[in-house]
Write an enzyme that holds these catalytic residues in place. Structure first.
Site, short mmCIF file in Angstrom:
data_model
loop_
_atom_site.label_atom_id
_atom_site.label_comp_id
_atom_site.label_asym_id
_atom_site.label_seq_id
_atom_site.Cartn_x
_atom_site.Cartn_y
_atom_site.Cartn_z
N SER A 265 85.59 2.12 65.50
CA SER A 265 85.05 3.45 65.26
C SER A 265 85.56 4.39 66.33
O SER A 265 86.29 3.99 67.24
CB SER A 265 83.52 3.41 65.27
N LYS A 266 85.15 5.64 66.22
CA LYS A 266 85.63 6.69 67.13
C LYS A 266 85.48 6.31 68.60
O LYS A 266 86.35 6.61 69.41
CB LYS A 266 84.84 7.98 66.88
#
Ligand code: GLU
Length: 493
Positions: A265-266
């Site tokens: 994820s980010k």
């Protein structure tokens, strides 16, 4: 309705299923693989890895690698979002063997396939009203079963004049088995699979239908994709059966996780292919690295595309999630930066320098090219390489940073003056000759090179990191080296 694998699927017992007669990884005819991204505005690194595995398998088998743009979400599928996919694949060096297929444009083909299914009795028109459907959903939930439409068993002759969807007439009992090259045999109970909608009330095709029709008509023999599509494989298997077509060989790849084991994820940093490009990774390093995410050839860390093509087999893909490892990626990138042609690196590093507001002169390309071999060993990325090249681009007169001026004590100043005069007499300006000259100078002075090496590098680099002394002098050239020395020596005294 989408159900997690835990609810819908169980891994089949070891005994082979009688329904599967052909070895699962072989199909008659040529191997055709594909990547079928939906344009979302970014190309995820997982999509890049999926593309790579499909590309490797097609190359390994002498087959074809195709591209289909799944652009049925009209809002997201802008021209720019489609271009991101083309650019990502091009940058990765994984271009398709034929012109891309656009899914939205094939809606008529999808509808024609549904006509066939209706004719075969493998699909039916469902005239439930929204209120009836709500009531059925309610009842299904209460009874712990999936939604079923009464129109499954009603005669089409009783059809009312109102909107309908077309549903797959899926089997009620038994199991659907996805014989997956990575996951093994995964068994889905048909009782848990509802009659999938194929066409909506407006006649638009649904996702799983479109994928099956497109894959079949593109001749796709092997569907290699992320394991977030494993449940869809069961749905799609039923659609293949409804159409009387052979299903492809399935291979569902484990997703890529972050270094901490959580889904990427980010917060793990880059996710998009373009971000890796912007961070200064080389495409060949990405290919080598991505190939290692879920597949491998023994302990081999570094291998060429040709070797990967020769060795790759879906059967060797591991089923556990792969973890992104920045150290390994950096190590590989450093390797490929060291291997790359300097002229190619110039073309890659110039835009980086320009984006940092360096106004480059026409002669700078040659300067950068001859400096690259001297500075690239420590560069993990092209950004590092750009940092390491800055010293050579500075223009005279250089400023002497404060700590630099402090280094030029009287003793050092005098010594550098003597060295400057000695260098001025040099006729051979290459690394071995300059190394020998500096060594001889240090001996004459009766000191180690350490006594003047640091201030000299600082003067020559204007405070930017510079390679070893001889390398720095060679990169700058004789005139520039002497000029930089003169500037600093005249500044201080
Ligand atoms: N369009 C799907 C995605 O981007 C892939 C579908 C498939 O590979 O079958 O995840």
């Amino acid at each position: 309705m989408v159900r997690g694998p835990a609810q819908a699927a169980t891994r089949a017992a070891a005994s082979p299923d009688p329904a599967i007669s052909m070895p699962a990884n072989s199909r008659p005819g040529p191997v055709v693989t594909r990547i079928a991204p939906s344009p979302t505005g970014m190309m995820h690194i997982g999509t890049a890895r999926t593309a790579l595995f499909n590309w490797l398998y097609a190359r390994h088998t002498g087959g074809k690698f195709l591209l289909r743009i799944e652009d049925t979400d009209r809002e997201r599928s802008t021209e720019a979002a489609v271009q991101v996919i083309f650019d990502g694949l091009k940058w990765l060096g994984l271009e398709a063997d034929e012109t891309p297929v656009f899914q939205f444009a094939r809606a008529d083909r999808h509808r024609a396939a549904v006509e066939q299914m209706l004719a075969r009795g493998a699909a039916y028109k469902d005239y439930m009203t929204p209120e009836e459907l709500d009531a059925e959903r309610e009842a299904a939930r209460a009874e712990g079963r999936v939604v079923r439409s009464p129109w499954r068993d009603l005669s089409p002759n009783d059809a009312p004049d109102r909107p309908f969807v077309v549903r797959l007439k899926a089997p009620l009992d038994g199991d659907t088995i996805v014989d997956d090259q990575v996951k093994g045999q995964v068994r889905f109970q048909n009782a848990n699979l509802d009659d999938l909608i194929l066409l909506r009330t407006d006649g638009s095709p649904t996702y799983n239908l479109a994928v099956v029709v497109d894959d079949h008509e593109m001749g796709v023999s092997h569907v290699i994709r992320g394991d977030d599509h494993l449940n869809n494989a069961a749905r799609q298997t039923l659609i293949y059966q409804g159409l009387g077509w052979d299903a492809p060989v399935w291979a569902h790849l484990p997703l890529i996780h972050g270094p901490d084991g959580a889904k990427l994820s980010k917060r793990h940093g880059a996710q998009a292919v373009s971000e890796f490009a912007d961070m200064g990774y080389l495409p060949e390093a990405m290919r080598n690295y991505l190939a290692k995410l879920g597949w491998g050839h023994g302990d081999d860390e570094i291998f060429s595309d040709d070797q990967a093509v020769e060795w790759f087999d879906i059967a060797h893909v591991v089923s556990a999630p792969a973890r992104l490892d920045w150290d390994k990626l950096n190590h590989l990138n450093n390797h490929y930066i060291r291997e790359a042609e300097p002229a190619r690196l110039v073309a890659l590093v110039v835009p980086i320098l320009e984006s940092r507001d360096w106004k480059l002169k026409s002669t700078d390309a040659a300067l950068i090219e001859r400096t690259i071999p001297l500075v690239r060993d420590g560069a993990k990325t092209l950004l590092d390489l750009a940092d390491a090249l800055v010293f050579v681009l500075r223009t005279r007169p250089l400023e002497l940073p404060e700590k630099g001026a402090a280094m030029l004590t009287e003793e050092v100043h005098d010594r550098l003056t003597r060295l400057r005069d000695d260098l001025a007499t040099a006729s051979d300006w290459d690394v071995p000759a300059l190394e020998a000259r500096i060594r001889a100078f240090a001996e004459r002075e009766g000191v180690g090179i350490g006594k003047f090496g640091a201030p000299l590098r600082m003067v020559l680099g204007g405070g930017s990191p510079a390679p070893d002394l001889a390398g720095t002098l060679v990169s700058l050239g004789k005139d520039e080296s002497l000029g930089r020395l003169d500037d600093a020596l005249s500044l201080v005294r």
